[in-house]
Design an enzyme around this catalytic site. Structure first.
Site, PDB file in Angstrom:
ATOM      1  N   ASP A  81      19.343  49.375  44.620  1.00  0.00           N
ATOM      2  CA  ASP A  81      19.987  48.933  43.212  1.00  0.00           C
ATOM      3  C   ASP A  81      20.931  50.746  43.340  1.00  0.00           C
ATOM      4  O   ASP A  81      19.983  51.373  43.026  1.00  0.00           O
ATOM      5  CB  ASP A  81      18.986  48.450  41.901  1.00  0.00           C
ATOM      6  CG  ASP A  81      20.490  48.754  40.739  1.00  0.00           C
ATOM      7  OD1 ASP A  81      20.691  47.681  40.117  1.00  0.00           O
ATOM      8  OD2 ASP A  81      20.328  49.909  39.893  1.00  0.00           O
TER       9      ASP A  81
ATOM     10  N   TYR B  46      26.507  56.093  39.696  1.00  0.00           N
ATOM     11  CA  TYR B  46      26.512  56.979  40.049  1.00  0.00           C
ATOM     12  C   TYR B  46      26.477  57.669  40.933  1.00  0.00           C
ATOM     13  O   TYR B  46      26.462  58.893  41.408  1.00  0.00           O
ATOM     14  CB  TYR B  46      24.719  55.995  41.283  1.00  0.00           C
ATOM     15  CG  TYR B  46      23.919  55.246  40.086  1.00  0.00           C
ATOM     16  CD1 TYR B  46      24.012  54.953  38.235  1.00  0.00           C
ATOM     17  CD2 TYR B  46      23.037  53.989  40.465  1.00  0.00           C
ATOM     18  CE1 TYR B  46      23.440  53.875  38.090  1.00  0.00           C
ATOM     19  CE2 TYR B  46      22.267  53.103  39.787  1.00  0.00           C
ATOM     20  CZ  TYR B  46      22.610  53.552  38.257  1.00  0.00           C
ATOM     21  OH  TYR B  46      21.849  53.027  37.307  1.00  0.00           O
TER      22      TYR B  46
ATOM     23  N   LYS C  67      27.097  47.663  40.073  1.00  0.00           N
ATOM     24  CA  LYS C  67      27.838  47.078  39.034  1.00  0.00           C
ATOM     25  C   LYS C  67      28.918  48.130  38.814  1.00  0.00           C
ATOM     26  O   LYS C  67      29.292  49.040  39.384  1.00  0.00           O
ATOM     27  CB  LYS C  67      26.941  48.034  37.547  1.00  0.00           C
ATOM     28  CG  LYS C  67      25.317  47.633  38.076  1.00  0.00           C
ATOM     29  CD  LYS C  67      24.396  48.577  37.339  1.00  0.00           C
ATOM     30  CE  LYS C  67      23.019  48.132  37.749  1.00  0.00           C
ATOM     31  NZ  LYS C  67      22.815  50.052  37.971  1.00  0.00           N
TER      32      LYS C  67
ATOM     33  N   HIS D 188      28.293  46.557  34.194  1.00  0.00           N
ATOM     34  CA  HIS D 188      26.890  48.170  33.851  1.00  0.00           C
ATOM     35  C   HIS D 188      27.081  48.209  31.999  1.00  0.00           C
ATOM     36  O   HIS D 188      25.845  48.388  32.194  1.00  0.00           O
ATOM     37  CB  HIS D 188      27.493  49.308  34.597  1.00  0.00           C
ATOM     38  CG  HIS D 188      26.638  49.973  34.341  1.00  0.00           C
ATOM     39  ND1 HIS D 188      26.946  51.388  35.131  1.00  0.00           N
ATOM     40  CD2 HIS D 188      25.660  50.081  33.888  1.00  0.00           C
ATOM     41  CE1 HIS D 188      25.155  52.006  35.369  1.00  0.00           C
ATOM     42  NE2 HIS D 188      25.026  51.478  34.669  1.00  0.00           N
TER      43      HIS D 188
ATOM     44  N   SER E 150      24.365  44.047  32.263  1.00  0.00           N
ATOM     45  CA  SER E 150      23.085  45.079  32.673  1.00  0.00           C
ATOM     46  C   SER E 150      23.311  45.297  31.008  1.00  0.00           C
ATOM     47  O   SER E 150      24.917  45.731  30.842  1.00  0.00           O
ATOM     48  CB  SER E 150      23.110  46.251  33.611  1.00  0.00           C
ATOM     49  OG  SER E 150      22.754  47.070  33.401  1.00  0.00           O
TER      50      SER E 150
ATOM     51  N   LEU F 117       9.613  53.255  34.687  1.00  0.00           N
ATOM     52  CA  LEU F 117       8.199  54.289  34.367  1.00  0.00           C
ATOM     53  C   LEU F 117       8.650  55.160  33.382  1.00  0.00           C
ATOM     54  O   LEU F 117       8.087  55.710  32.820  1.00  0.00           O
ATOM     55  CB  LEU F 117       7.697  55.284  35.888  1.00  0.00           C
ATOM     56  CG  LEU F 117       8.211  54.276  37.499  1.00  0.00           C
ATOM     57  CD1 LEU F 117       8.004  55.423  38.312  1.00  0.00           C
ATOM     58  CD2 LEU F 117       6.454  53.384  37.304  1.00  0.00           C
TER      59      LEU F 117
ATOM     60  N   SER G 264      12.750  56.025  43.299  1.00  0.00           N
ATOM     61  CA  SER G 264      11.119  57.654  44.011  1.00  0.00           C
ATOM     62  C   SER G 264      12.321  58.611  44.911  1.00  0.00           C
ATOM     63  O   SER G 264      12.352  57.378  45.954  1.00  0.00           O
ATOM     64  CB  SER G 264       9.849  57.816  44.020  1.00  0.00           C
ATOM     65  OG  SER G 264       9.562  58.812  44.764  1.00  0.00           O
TER      66      SER G 264
ATOM     67  N   ASN H 221       4.980  52.480  44.516  1.00  0.00           N
ATOM     68  CA  ASN H 221       5.475  51.376  43.969  1.00  0.00           C
ATOM     69  C   ASN H 221       5.564  50.124  43.965  1.00  0.00           C
ATOM     70  O   ASN H 221       5.755  49.263  43.392  1.00  0.00           O
ATOM     71  CB  ASN H 221       6.902  51.920  43.809  1.00  0.00           C
ATOM     72  CG  ASN H 221       6.380  53.161  42.511  1.00  0.00           C
ATOM     73  OD1 ASN H 221       5.437  53.974  42.571  1.00  0.00           O
ATOM     74  ND2 ASN H 221       7.706  54.025  42.640  1.00  0.00           N
TER      75      ASN H 221
END
Ligand SMILES: NC(=O)c1ccc[n+]([C@@H]2O[C@H](COP(=O)([O-])OP(=O)(O)OC[C@H]3O[C@@H](n4cnc5c(N)ncnc54)[C@H](OP(=O)(O)O)[C@@H]3O)[C@@H](O)[C@H]2O)c1
Length: 282
Positions: free
Chosen positions: A44, A49, A74, A107, A144, A197, A238, A247
């Site tokens: 993703d 980003y 996105k 997004h 999203s 998380l 991570s 995970n």
């Protein structure tokens, strides 16, 4: 990797690898290659980003065949609208060096409090995405951070229903999101959970830690399994291989009803999910 089926009958891996805060650099290419090597098949990212280039490079370098990977990105919020969506999708595809995207999402909706013509902007954006879908460049369309208000508005003009709504979800905010989850599930929109998380506080919560001890699992694994048992796809991020592995290691235990109930009703330890009605970002 277990798969879920979306409302367009296409399959989506049950866990995705999140990439927010990974910079555009060779280390990120290696991090994503590590994630794929550890078994992630779904990645993703987002224009926002700034790492689509690195994500694309990793996919191209990976020994795993492209069709076995599920790549989601996105649209950048500054690029909403018909022509600009087409342009920015083209930029993303070129920078990633890919021939198609598995899931392309808006997004963040154009917010009612910030744009008089918010319904039109979101409808035009979606129409451009439908065109890219019909041209075979996007396999599934999603949104999203859409609340019911934005989903209802989109429904008025959309020819293709969103396959996915990616929302903020982790223990402590289930009750805030419950009506949206029920609405999406009722309409056949699959949910994916970002920040599964939560803030660090969730992983340190006494309730989560004692449930983790009971099952011999880590607090992170409890958060992720809780999502999966709700039929929601978690997107953990991570940078460390040991945590990537942990995970994904979620399939040898099941949270019992009491523990699911306890986590559903946990008090919020972090921040509330942001509401697009009163929040906008670039
Ligand atoms: N659509 C949206 O608006 C939106 C917004 C936010 C995020 N997202 C997506 O959702 C993904 C995940 O969200 P997120 O990055 O905010 O947070 P997250 O996945 O909930 O948490 C990531 C943090 O948890 C740590 N961590 C990971 N696994 C762990 C484990 N097993 N034990 C202890 N700590 C662990 C990571 O540290 P290390 O890296 O050091 O392991 C990192 O600091 C993003 O990367 C992005 O793809 C989408």
């Amino acid at each position: 990797m277990l798969n879920f089926t979306m409302n367009n009958q296409k399959r989506i891996p049950a866990i995705a690898f999140g990439t927010w805060r990974l910079p555009d650099c060779p280390e990120t290419v290696q991090t994503i290659l590590n994630a794929i090597r550890e078994g992630y098949r779904s990645i993703d990212t987002a224009a926002k980003y700034g790492n689509e280039r690195s994500v694309g490079a990793a996919i191209r370098q990976s020994p795993v065949a492209r069709e076995e990977l599920f790549i989601a990105t996105k649209l950048r919020n500054t690029q909403r609208g018909y022509d600009s969506t087409l342009r920015d999708f083209d930029r993303a595809l070129t920078e990633m060096g890919l021939e198609y995207i598995d899931l392309y999402m808006i997004h963040w909706p154009a917010s009612a409090d910030f744009y008089d013509n918010w319904e039109q902007i979101n409808a035009d954006t979606w129409r451009a995405m439908e065109r890219l879908h019909d041209e075979g460049l996007i396999r599934s369309l999603g949104v999203s951070n859409f609340t019911q208000r934005y989903l209802d508005a989109l429904k008025k003009t959309a020819n293709i229903a969103p396959a996915v709504n990616q929302i903020s979800l982790h223990p402590g905010i289930y009750q805030n999101q419950q009506s949206l989850i029920e609405y999406c599930t009722g309409h056949g929109y699959l949910l994916t959970a970002y920040s599964p998380l939560g803030a660090g506080a969730v992983l340190q919560s006494d309730s989560i830690c004692s449930i983790a001890e009971k099952y011999g699992k880590s607090p992170a694994q409890i958060c992720l399994k809780w999502c999966l048992q709700h039929g929601i796809i978690p997107l953990p991020k991570s940078s460390t291989v040991e945590r990537m592995r942990q995970n994904l290691d979620l399939f040898d235990f099941t949270l019992d009803k009491e523990d699911m109930h306890l986590i559903d009703h946990m008090a919020n330890l972090g921040s509330e999910p942001r509401n697009p009605d009163n929040c906008d970002f670039d």
